[in-house]
Design an enzyme around this catalytic site. Structure first.
Site, PDB file in Angstrom:
ATOM      1  N   THR A  43      -8.464   4.260  -1.189  1.00  0.00           N
ATOM      2  CA  THR A  43      -7.770   4.661  -0.179  1.00  0.00           C
ATOM      3  C   THR A  43      -8.969   4.350   1.105  1.00  0.00           C
ATOM      4  O   THR A  43      -8.573   4.046   2.150  1.00  0.00           O
ATOM      5  CB  THR A  43      -7.527   6.181   0.076  1.00  0.00           C
ATOM      6  OG1 THR A  43      -6.395   6.297  -1.037  1.00  0.00           O
ATOM      7  CG2 THR A  43      -7.007   6.542   1.241  1.00  0.00           C
ATOM      8  N   HIS A  51       2.761  -1.961   6.195  1.00  0.00           N
ATOM      9  CA  HIS A  51       3.693  -3.221   6.018  1.00  0.00           C
ATOM     10  C   HIS A  51       5.133  -2.811   6.417  1.00  0.00           C
ATOM     11  O   HIS A  51       5.518  -2.005   5.760  1.00  0.00           O
ATOM     12  CB  HIS A  51       3.171  -3.920   4.963  1.00  0.00           C
ATOM     13  CG  HIS A  51       1.894  -4.268   4.511  1.00  0.00           C
ATOM     14  ND1 HIS A  51       1.134  -5.289   5.161  1.00  0.00           N
ATOM     15  CD2 HIS A  51       0.827  -3.534   3.833  1.00  0.00           C
ATOM     16  CE1 HIS A  51      -0.174  -5.367   4.934  1.00  0.00           C
ATOM     17  NE2 HIS A  51      -0.466  -4.282   4.032  1.00  0.00           N
ATOM     18  N   VAL A 174     -11.721  14.070 -15.310  1.00  0.00           N
ATOM     19  CA  VAL A 174     -11.150  14.472 -16.386  1.00  0.00           C
ATOM     20  C   VAL A 174     -11.626  13.604 -17.834  1.00  0.00           C
ATOM     21  O   VAL A 174     -12.003  12.515 -17.713  1.00  0.00           O
ATOM     22  CB  VAL A 174      -9.666  14.008 -16.533  1.00  0.00           C
ATOM     23  CG1 VAL A 174      -8.805  14.009 -17.889  1.00  0.00           C
ATOM     24  CG2 VAL A 174      -8.961  14.883 -15.408  1.00  0.00           C
ATOM     25  N   ARG A 311      -9.326  -2.422  -5.720  1.00  0.00           N
ATOM     26  CA  ARG A 311      -7.771  -1.950  -5.864  1.00  0.00           C
ATOM     27  C   ARG A 311      -7.671  -2.299  -7.352  1.00  0.00           C
ATOM     28  O   ARG A 311      -7.762  -3.451  -7.743  1.00  0.00           O
ATOM     29  CB  ARG A 311      -6.934  -2.251  -5.127  1.00  0.00           C
ATOM     30  CG  ARG A 311      -6.583  -3.866  -4.792  1.00  0.00           C
ATOM     31  CD  ARG A 311      -7.366  -4.448  -3.720  1.00  0.00           C
ATOM     32  NE  ARG A 311      -6.966  -5.362  -2.834  1.00  0.00           N
ATOM     33  CZ  ARG A 311      -7.391  -6.334  -2.189  1.00  0.00           C
ATOM     34  NH1 ARG A 311      -8.684  -6.027  -2.004  1.00  0.00           N
ATOM     35  NH2 ARG A 311      -6.965  -7.456  -1.532  1.00  0.00           N
ATOM     36  N   ILE A 337      -1.672   0.884  -7.768  1.00  0.00           N
ATOM     37  CA  ILE A 337      -1.037   0.762  -6.324  1.00  0.00           C
ATOM     38  C   ILE A 337      -2.151   0.043  -5.498  1.00  0.00           C
ATOM     39  O   ILE A 337      -2.960   0.598  -4.859  1.00  0.00           O
ATOM     40  CB  ILE A 337      -1.110   2.369  -5.863  1.00  0.00           C
ATOM     41  CG1 ILE A 337      -0.275   3.136  -6.977  1.00  0.00           C
ATOM     42  CG2 ILE A 337      -0.299   2.424  -4.706  1.00  0.00           C
ATOM     43  CD1 ILE A 337       1.232   2.935  -7.121  1.00  0.00           C
ATOM     44  N   CYS A 404     -21.536   7.272  20.374  1.00  0.00           N
ATOM     45  CA  CYS A 404     -20.654   6.197  20.372  1.00  0.00           C
ATOM     46  C   CYS A 404     -18.902   6.455  20.302  1.00  0.00           C
ATOM     47  O   CYS A 404     -18.285   5.819  21.207  1.00  0.00           O
ATOM     48  CB  CYS A 404     -20.808   5.325  18.894  1.00  0.00           C
ATOM     49  SG  CYS A 404     -22.310   4.614  18.872  1.00  0.00           S
ATOM     50  N   CYS A 439     -23.566   2.028  16.733  1.00  0.00           N
ATOM     51  CA  CYS A 439     -24.793   2.263  15.883  1.00  0.00           C
ATOM     52  C   CYS A 439     -24.724   2.669  14.465  1.00  0.00           C
ATOM     53  O   CYS A 439     -25.734   2.854  13.535  1.00  0.00           O
ATOM     54  CB  CYS A 439     -25.403   3.457  16.906  1.00  0.00           C
ATOM     55  SG  CYS A 439     -25.378   5.026  16.373  1.00  0.00           S
ATOM     56  N   CYS A 444     -26.548  10.003  15.098  1.00  0.00           N
ATOM     57  CA  CYS A 444     -26.097  11.178  14.928  1.00  0.00           C
ATOM     58  C   CYS A 444     -25.994  11.547  13.367  1.00  0.00           C
ATOM     59  O   CYS A 444     -25.767  12.886  13.011  1.00  0.00           O
ATOM     60  CB  CYS A 444     -24.517  11.184  14.959  1.00  0.00           C
ATOM     61  SG  CYS A 444     -23.399   9.898  14.174  1.00  0.00           S
TER      62      CYS A 444
END
Length: 478
Positions: A43, A51, A174, A311, A337, A404, A439, A444
């Site tokens: 993900t 799509h 698992v 994937r 998927i 930023c 950056c 940060c």
């Protein structure tokens, strides 16, 4: 802890969407995730395209689910508070052979239930998208294509599922599954979870999970993709997603503006080893040259980040595997998927519920189901008046952590303390974009680490970049 009605293994966008859809019903639901957060697998290596549904071969599972998933996003975005935008898209062609392929895609779209599709020629292409290549002679215009932030969708669906009673178990890979007396016993390093049904949404580990549960043999391959991220001032502001004519295994290089106004070019599709997230020079050059062909005004010098993801695909097929196990009752597989997985996720969730019902699970709608998840405050999108009001009420809203992306301290704190809050630097980044700018965390990151340590009560030396072993700070230097 008791016995769960359904255990979902995997908390990517597929598993989270399924958990949210199942939480409509009077069920006890466990979501078991090997990582320390949602959306840490395939993900997160995703551009967020919704799509339209013209690409899948009619009759496939992709064809069944893509257009349906696309149609569900407008209402989902309203209910769950994530950003969604219908942008439309163009598939560009440059010769008569490409035109023949575009006509074929248009036919596929009609069979798959896709929305409005139109073949464009010549100047009509530039009328629809002035930033597209002047050399394109034909194009397929898909008006229903959209964009989301895939992290945001996964987080939103998971938070709503949790609010409706689903339980999430992180850092629980698992290690074994046994079955006795009609129950699955799912072993992890920390516990054993009992469930009547299993939904296998384990992504790259889906074949192993199916095998552990006694299901059929599944062979997987891994299609790795490099993706490029450009700054918001890269010369193609507002561009709709533009593709070339697709190949047998990939939609090809796509240029798109994300929901947050960065430009992404992605992705390659090369068979490589599982979990290979390296960036390859030849892949990057392929993306840059493909992007220049589609959108010549893209300032490729404004590249700020390269990343890669994999994937899992079912070997010898280009389709999803969403079905009841043929060997084991009460086991549902939702794996393989690949693209268009984000677009299809809501429809996959619906279909998995149907498969569970067919397998004997009683689905009784809950009267107290709450479909609404309030979006967290995004400081950068507020008016100056609204920002001033927040700062006057709480000075932490005025202390900017990420310059930023204009992310204040309180927004980071809220991301950490959310119902399924961030536990890593990257987890904060996915929730409020601290570190997403030009950056790339140079300013940060140290402050984000400090806030994570402060809010979680965890030593600063134990705060990870992503997964728990990826700590950043070893100790004080002065």
């Amino acid at each position: 802890m008791g016995v769960f009605d359904v255990a979902i293994i995997g908390a990517g966008i597929t598993g989270c969407s399924i958990s949210r859809e199942l939480s409509r019903y009077d069920l006890s639901i466990a979501v078991i995730e090997a990582g320390n957060d949602v959306a840490t697998g395939a993900t997160k290596g995703n551009g967020g395209l919704i799509h339209a549904g013209y690409d899948p071969t009619p009759g496939t599972m992709k064809a069944r689910l893509n257009a349906r998933g696309n149609s569900l996003y407008p209402q989902l975005s309203k209910d769950l508070g994530f950003k969604f935008k219908r942008t439309g898209s163009l598939v560009l062609g440059f010769d008569d052979q490409d035109l023949a392929h575009l006509m074929k895609l248009k036919e596929y779209g009609a069979l798959n239930g896709t929305g409005v599709l139109e073949i464009l020629r010549g100047d009509d292409i530039r009328r629809v998208e002035p930033l597209s290549s002047p050399k394109a002679t034909c194009a397929l215009w898909a008006k229903d294509t959209g964009i989301v932030d895939p992290f945001e969708v996964a987080i939103a669906t998971a938070e709503n599922a949790k609010a409706n009673g689903a339980e999430f178990f992180f850092n629980e890979p698992v290690t074994g599954i046994s079955s006795r007396s009609g129950l699955f016993e799912i072993d992890t390093p920390g516990r054993t979870i009992s469930a009547r049904y299993i939904v296998n949404a384990a992504g790259g580990n889906g074949a192993e999970i199916c095998d552990m549960a006694g299901g059929e043999y599944i062979e997987m391959s891994w299609r790795q993709g490099n993706i490029l991220v450009f700054a918001k001032d890269s010369g193609v502001s507002g561009i709709m997603p533009i593709y070339p004519v697709p190949s047998a295994t990939s939609k090809g290089v796509v240029v798109l503006e994300t929901i947050h106004a960065n430009v992404i070019v992605g992705s390659t599709a090369v068979y490589r080893k599982k979990d290979d997230t390296s960036c390859y020079a030849e892949d990057i050059e392929q993306l840059l040259s493909g992007a220049r062909k589609l959108a010549p005004s893209l300032k490729t010098s404004h590249l700020i980040r390269e990343f890669a993801g994999t994937r899992a695909v079912i070997t010898n097929t280009n389709d999803f595997l969403v079905e009841r196990s043929k060997k084991i009752d009460h086991l549902i597989n939702a794996i393989g998927i690949q693209s268009p997985g984000v677009a299809s996720a809501p429809a996959i969730a619906e279909y998995v519920c149907k498969l569970l019902k067919d397998a004997g699970l009683r689905l009784a709608l809950r009267r107290d189901f709450n479909p609404i998840r309030e979006a967290p405050i995004d400081f950068d999108t507020l008016s100056a008046v609204e920002q001033d009001q927040l700062v006057s009420e709480n000075p932490a809203w005025g202390r900017i952590v990420c310059r930023c992306e204009m992310v204040p301290e309180q927004e980071v704190i809220n991301a950490i303390n959310a119902p399924l809050g961030a536990r890593s630097v990257e987890g904060v980044k996915r929730r409020c974009r601290a570190g997403m700018g030009p950056c790339q965390s140079g300013f940060c990151q140290s402050k984000v680490i400090t806030l994570l340590s402060q809010e979680l009560g965890t030593p600063i030396t134990e705060i990870p970049l992503e997964q728990n072993h990826s700590t950043i700070i070893q100790g004080a230097v002065k």
